[in-house]
Design a protein around this motif. Structure first.
Motif, PDB file in Angstrom:
ATOM      1  N   LEU A 203       0.818  -1.103   0.273  1.00  0.00           N
ATOM      2  CA  LEU A 203       0.064   0.080   0.227  1.00  0.00           C
ATOM      3  C   LEU A 203       0.879   1.404   0.018  1.00  0.00           C
ATOM      4  O   LEU A 203       0.355   2.222  -0.484  1.00  0.00           O
ATOM      5  CB  LEU A 203      -0.841  -0.050   1.224  1.00  0.00           C
ATOM      6  CG  LEU A 203      -2.231  -1.006   1.264  1.00  0.00           C
ATOM      7  CD1 LEU A 203      -3.063  -1.222   2.490  1.00  0.00           C
ATOM      8  CD2 LEU A 203      -2.845  -0.890  -0.086  1.00  0.00           C
ATOM      9  N   GLY A 204       1.977   1.183   0.657  1.00  0.00           N
ATOM     10  CA  GLY A 204       3.013   2.303   0.447  1.00  0.00           C
ATOM     11  C   GLY A 204       3.864   2.449  -0.685  1.00  0.00           C
ATOM     12  O   GLY A 204       4.726   3.261  -0.580  1.00  0.00           O
ATOM     13  N   GLY A 205       3.853   1.484  -1.713  1.00  0.00           N
ATOM     14  CA  GLY A 205       4.415   1.403  -2.914  1.00  0.00           C
ATOM     15  C   GLY A 205       5.964   1.162  -2.716  1.00  0.00           C
ATOM     16  O   GLY A 205       6.822   1.547  -3.370  1.00  0.00           O
ATOM     17  N   GLN A 206       6.260   0.398  -1.702  1.00  0.00           N
ATOM     18  CA  GLN A 206       7.633  -0.198  -1.521  1.00  0.00           C
ATOM     19  C   GLN A 206       7.808  -1.658  -2.094  1.00  0.00           C
ATOM     20  O   GLN A 206       7.321  -2.459  -1.427  1.00  0.00           O
ATOM     21  CB  GLN A 206       8.035  -0.041   0.032  1.00  0.00           C
ATOM     22  CG  GLN A 206       8.004   1.255   0.488  1.00  0.00           C
ATOM     23  CD  GLN A 206       8.114   1.527   2.014  1.00  0.00           C
ATOM     24  OE1 GLN A 206       7.923   0.476   2.684  1.00  0.00           O
ATOM     25  NE2 GLN A 206       8.121   2.741   2.644  1.00  0.00           N
ATOM     26  N   GLY A 207       8.475  -1.745  -3.035  1.00  0.00           N
ATOM     27  CA  GLY A 207       8.898  -3.191  -3.254  1.00  0.00           C
ATOM     28  C   GLY A 207       7.678  -4.210  -3.490  1.00  0.00           C
ATOM     29  O   GLY A 207       7.547  -5.195  -3.008  1.00  0.00           O
ATOM     30  N   ARG A 208       6.826  -3.683  -4.403  1.00  0.00           N
ATOM     31  CA  ARG A 208       5.330  -4.520  -4.159  1.00  0.00           C
ATOM     32  C   ARG A 208       5.422  -5.832  -4.767  1.00  0.00           C
ATOM     33  O   ARG A 208       4.874  -6.616  -4.205  1.00  0.00           O
ATOM     34  CB  ARG A 208       4.210  -3.649  -5.236  1.00  0.00           C
ATOM     35  CG  ARG A 208       3.967  -2.293  -4.584  1.00  0.00           C
ATOM     36  CD  ARG A 208       3.062  -1.619  -5.286  1.00  0.00           C
ATOM     37  NE  ARG A 208       2.408  -0.503  -4.687  1.00  0.00           N
ATOM     38  CZ  ARG A 208       1.864   0.859  -5.210  1.00  0.00           C
ATOM     39  NH1 ARG A 208       2.415   1.031  -6.375  1.00  0.00           N
ATOM     40  NH2 ARG A 208       1.462   1.624  -4.443  1.00  0.00           N
ATOM     41  N   LEU A 209       6.294  -6.175  -5.592  1.00  0.00           N
ATOM     42  CA  LEU A 209       6.479  -7.697  -5.997  1.00  0.00           C
ATOM     43  C   LEU A 209       7.263  -8.371  -5.059  1.00  0.00           C
ATOM     44  O   LEU A 209       6.650  -9.330  -4.632  1.00  0.00           O
ATOM     45  CB  LEU A 209       7.488  -7.661  -7.346  1.00  0.00           C
ATOM     46  CG  LEU A 209       7.470  -8.940  -7.980  1.00  0.00           C
ATOM     47  CD1 LEU A 209       6.249  -9.624  -8.355  1.00  0.00           C
ATOM     48  CD2 LEU A 209       8.308  -8.989  -9.352  1.00  0.00           C
ATOM     49  N   GLY A 210       8.162  -7.874  -4.327  1.00  0.00           N
ATOM     50  CA  GLY A 210       8.760  -8.665  -3.241  1.00  0.00           C
ATOM     51  C   GLY A 210       7.777  -9.006  -2.031  1.00  0.00           C
ATOM     52  O   GLY A 210       7.623 -10.066  -1.447  1.00  0.00           O
ATOM     53  N   ALA A 244      -8.360   1.762   1.963  1.00  0.00           N
ATOM     54  CA  ALA A 244      -7.062   2.470   1.576  1.00  0.00           C
ATOM     55  C   ALA A 244      -7.871   3.174   0.164  1.00  0.00           C
ATOM     56  O   ALA A 244      -7.675   4.236  -0.267  1.00  0.00           O
ATOM     57  CB  ALA A 244      -5.973   1.586   1.052  1.00  0.00           C
ATOM     58  N   LEU A 245      -8.607   2.246  -0.723  1.00  0.00           N
ATOM     59  CA  LEU A 245      -9.078   2.620  -2.028  1.00  0.00           C
ATOM     60  C   LEU A 245     -10.023   3.623  -1.680  1.00  0.00           C
ATOM     61  O   LEU A 245     -10.296   4.825  -2.454  1.00  0.00           O
ATOM     62  CB  LEU A 245      -9.586   1.434  -2.815  1.00  0.00           C
ATOM     63  CG  LEU A 245     -10.170   1.699  -4.076  1.00  0.00           C
ATOM     64  CD1 LEU A 245      -8.958   2.293  -4.975  1.00  0.00           C
ATOM     65  CD2 LEU A 245     -10.886   0.602  -4.729  1.00  0.00           C
ATOM     66  N   ALA A 246     -11.062   3.556  -0.426  1.00  0.00           N
ATOM     67  CA  ALA A 246     -12.014   4.446  -0.382  1.00  0.00           C
ATOM     68  C   ALA A 246     -11.440   6.057   0.030  1.00  0.00           C
ATOM     69  O   ALA A 246     -12.015   6.975  -0.244  1.00  0.00           O
ATOM     70  CB  ALA A 246     -12.896   4.038   0.808  1.00  0.00           C
ATOM     71  N   ALA A 247     -10.392   5.984   0.720  1.00  0.00           N
ATOM     72  CA  ALA A 247      -9.776   7.178   1.151  1.00  0.00           C
ATOM     73  C   ALA A 247      -9.205   7.966   0.318  1.00  0.00           C
ATOM     74  O   ALA A 247      -9.050   9.109   0.207  1.00  0.00           O
ATOM     75  CB  ALA A 247      -8.909   6.989   2.471  1.00  0.00           C
ATOM     76  N   GLN A 248      -8.404   7.126  -0.575  1.00  0.00           N
ATOM     77  CA  GLN A 248      -7.632   7.784  -1.751  1.00  0.00           C
ATOM     78  C   GLN A 248      -8.016   6.864  -2.927  1.00  0.00           C
ATOM     79  O   GLN A 248      -7.341   6.252  -3.564  1.00  0.00           O
ATOM     80  CB  GLN A 248      -6.169   7.582  -1.421  1.00  0.00           C
ATOM     81  CG  GLN A 248      -5.816   8.350  -0.247  1.00  0.00           C
ATOM     82  CD  GLN A 248      -4.475   8.120   0.285  1.00  0.00           C
ATOM     83  OE1 GLN A 248      -3.772   6.884  -0.033  1.00  0.00           O
ATOM     84  NE2 GLN A 248      -3.560   9.312   0.536  1.00  0.00           N
ATOM     85  N   ALA A 328      -3.574   5.201   3.608  1.00  0.00           N
ATOM     86  CA  ALA A 328      -3.407   3.864   2.792  1.00  0.00           C
ATOM     87  C   ALA A 328      -2.718   2.976   3.652  1.00  0.00           C
ATOM     88  O   ALA A 328      -3.330   1.968   4.062  1.00  0.00           O
ATOM     89  CB  ALA A 328      -2.720   3.871   1.569  1.00  0.00           C
ATOM     90  N   VAL A 329      -1.505   3.184   4.313  1.00  0.00           N
ATOM     91  CA  VAL A 329      -0.777   2.277   5.069  1.00  0.00           C
ATOM     92  C   VAL A 329      -1.340   2.035   6.600  1.00  0.00           C
ATOM     93  O   VAL A 329      -1.383   0.951   7.028  1.00  0.00           O
ATOM     94  CB  VAL A 329       0.555   2.761   5.081  1.00  0.00           C
ATOM     95  CG1 VAL A 329       1.473   2.506   3.745  1.00  0.00           C
ATOM     96  CG2 VAL A 329       0.788   4.186   5.462  1.00  0.00           C
ATOM     97  N   TRP A 330      -2.136   3.174   6.977  1.00  0.00           N
ATOM     98  CA  TRP A 330      -2.640   3.075   8.266  1.00  0.00           C
ATOM     99  C   TRP A 330      -4.006   2.352   8.301  1.00  0.00           C
ATOM    100  O   TRP A 330      -4.491   1.872   9.258  1.00  0.00           O
ATOM    101  CB  TRP A 330      -2.955   4.481   8.830  1.00  0.00           C
ATOM    102  CG  TRP A 330      -1.918   5.167   9.492  1.00  0.00           C
ATOM    103  CD1 TRP A 330      -0.835   5.851   9.033  1.00  0.00           C
ATOM    104  CD2 TRP A 330      -1.613   4.812  10.932  1.00  0.00           C
ATOM    105  NE1 TRP A 330       0.036   6.000  10.190  1.00  0.00           N
ATOM    106  CE2 TRP A 330      -0.226   5.729  11.234  1.00  0.00           C
ATOM    107  CE3 TRP A 330      -2.098   4.224  12.047  1.00  0.00           C
ATOM    108  CZ2 TRP A 330       0.420   5.578  12.436  1.00  0.00           C
ATOM    109  CZ3 TRP A 330      -1.649   4.167  13.254  1.00  0.00           C
ATOM    110  CH2 TRP A 330      -0.257   4.777  13.494  1.00  0.00           C
TER     111      TRP A 330
END
Length: 566
Positions: A203-210, A244-248, A328-330
């Motif tokens: 959700l934070g966009g960090q290394g999503r595949l891994g 996360a999707l509802a908020a952003q 999103a991350v929260w």
């Protein structure tokens, strides 16, 4: 017989070495002193006489590990020979590998938890950093998540909870306890935290595949190790994605990654869940809306809420700022708190093990609480330390109590390499013969619980101990439950099948008369291997020594063994 666990041992050794190298580097950078401080009380508690072996259900888990070490996989129920083990035993396979290397199960579980505690603390720390917490607050979050956020769980304040809930207080949801004894809960908690870390990273966009691969692996492993926590992730992860999707609404990539990884995780883990189903109704979870259950659940949840309300208020500005910046991350800890608390309140599991859902909710709650505590430490440190002392009073009380208690008679069990053995010479000679001479799939008819642990073989069926309360307590030290409860409510065997076996076993152990051929044929068919009957000098069947259907295979003054001819 070929060694079936060489791959497990090799993988464990390589994994442990890699974890040590990676962990040393990570801890040097991120302050692993706190993770090691969390580990210290777990290790110290192991020095308490009797606790490491007897603690909670230590012998129950040792029996499973010994069964795998002796007979390989698939394994059978150590308390009901010939029946498949209806209990997740992924971690027990690793412990069985350690048994093959000469480590007894109690120390085997301790070794795994010695790795799991700092690994869990590190993963919690990484989640906290991703949520925007400062480094000090992030380590506080890791400590709070493991040591608890409920001042009413144990110790002096638990009296209030017990009074309002009209029952014993709920104290078992403090996570660090699960790393102190021989069972799989602690590693289950680690896998849940790793799954949450993967969700936060996606959700934070960090290394999503891994992160996606990590989430799938963690959820799959959770089913093998401790599937009771699997439903929380099944509900909380898609809820976090939806929040996360509802908020952003414009940030769809993170929720899409999390949703896709969740779907794959369900697909690969569902077969394992289905394989564990088919238990009796007494062992199945259900939704409970009864007044007593709801009142008790609400009182426990209210106690946790009161415990952290002041710290949440102290840090509300910081939390609000972080929510605005990274909602999103929260959404991940928020979903965990909601789902964990809801599951604790509504679910009714055998032996009231729904408290484990509350433990997961407490982990999610630790992150905003840590922000409030960090804020309060900067403004009013004395008040902050007082609040921390109240929050950790339950776990301090528990460790103090357990370090003084013996958990049964510590002198009744000795360690000989990988074997746990009774100190009674007669029982030690008997179980040594069983380990050395009985086939791995042998089934023993006996009226004690010694064979599955000391003999490392299965009982045809485990019988409830006879005698008064003292005798029963001594017999169950380290098991924690009556055999009938374990068989029917933990392993989920049908009560009728258990009762039929128990009747047959008692008939074989009765002084007179000899059993008929039909009973012996039924026992032989159900046992799945050779059948042995143990007789003791003070009790046991007098007819068996002259019965041509049995061969004497071990004779001793204290106890003898007879094998049913096939």
């Amino acid at each position: 017989m070929p060694d079936q666990l060489w791959l497990v041992r090799a993988a464990f050794g390589v994994g442990l070495a890699l974890a040590a190298v990676a962990g040393a580097r990570r801890f040097a950078v991120h302050g692993g002193w706190l993770a090691l401080a969390l580990l210290a009380p777990v290790l110290l508690l192991q020095l308490t006489p009797g606790f490491a072996i007897h603690g909670f259900h230590g012998l129950f888990h040792a029996a499973i590990a010994y069964g795998i070490a002796a007979g390989g996989l698939p394994t059978t129920d150590p308390l009901m020979a010939g029946e498949p083990l209806r209990y997740a035993h992924g971690l027990h396979v690793l412990v069985a590998g350690l048994v093959r290397l000469g480590v007894d199960p109690a120390r085997g579980f301790l070794l795994l938890h010695a790795v799991a505690v700092p690994a869990t603390a590190w993963a919690l720390f990484r989640i906290a950093l991703a949520l925007g917490l400062a480094r000090k607050a992030a380590w506080l979050a890791a400590a709070l998540a493991l040591l608890g956020v409920d001042a009413f769980a144990n110790g002096p304040l638990s009296v209030l909870q017990a009074t309002l809930a009209t029952g014993p207080p709920e104290w078992r949801h403090v996570p660090i306890q699960k790393f102190a004894t021989a069972q799989a809960n602690g590693v289950g908690i680690l896998l849940v935290v790793l799954a949450l870390l993967a969700a936060v990273r996606m959700l934070g966009g960090q290394g999503r595949l891994g992160a996606a691969v990590g989430l799938v692996a963690a959820v799959w492993a959770l089913v093998a190790v401790y599937p009771l926590l699997w439903p929380v992730l099944v509900v909380a992860l898609p809820l976090a994605s939806a929040l996360a999707l509802a908020a952003q609404p414009d940030e769809r990539a993170g929720p899409a990654w999390l949703g896709g990884a969740w779907a794959v995780a369900i697909a690969v883990s569902l077969p394992g869940v289905l394989a564990l189903l088919g238990k009796s109704a007494d062992a199945s979870p259900r939704i409970e809306l009864g007044a007593t259950h709801l009142v008790r659940g609400l009182v426990v949840l209210a106690g946790m809420g009161v415990s952290v309300s002041g710290l949440l208020a102290a840090g509300h500005r910081s939390v609000r700022t972080q929510l605005e910046q990274s909602w999103a991350v929260w959404s991940v800890p928020l979903a965990v708190v909601v789902v964990g608390a809801g599951a604790f309140l509504l679910a009714h599991l055998p032996l009231h093990t729904e408290y484990k859902y509350l433990a997961v909710a407490g982990i999610g709650l630790a992150f905003p609480v840590a922000m409030g505590l960090d804020d309060l430490l900067g403004r009013r440190p004395a008040l902050a330390w007082a609040a921390l002392a109240l929050l950790w009073l339950p776990i301090a009380s528990w460790f103090a109590k357990e370090s003084l208690a013996l958990r049964g008679d510590p002198g009744a069990i000795a360690r000989e390499g990988a074997s746990l053995t009774p100190t009674d010479p007669g029982e030690a000679a008997l179980t040594s013969w069983i380990r050395d001479h009985a086939p791995a799939r042998a089934a023993f008819v006996d009226d004690t619980l010694h064979v599955p642990v000391f003999g490392q073989r299965s009982l045809y069926v485990a019988l409830d101990p006879l005698g008064g309360a003292d005798a029963r307590a001594r017999a169950l030290a380290g098991w924690g439950m009556l055999p009938s409860v374990m068989l029917e409510r933990t392993f989920g065997h049908e009560a009728s099948a258990v009762h039929e076996r128990r009747d047959d076993a008692r008939a074989l152990l009765a002084a007179t008369p000899p059993p008929d051929d039909a009973l012996l044929a039924r026992v032989a068919a159900e046992a799945g291997g050779p059948v042995y009957v143990i007789t003791r000098a003070a009790r046991g069947p007098r007819w068996i020594a002259s019965d041509p259907r049995f061969d004497a295979v071990h004779a001793a003054p204290a106890a003898s063994v007879y094998e049913l001819r096939r």
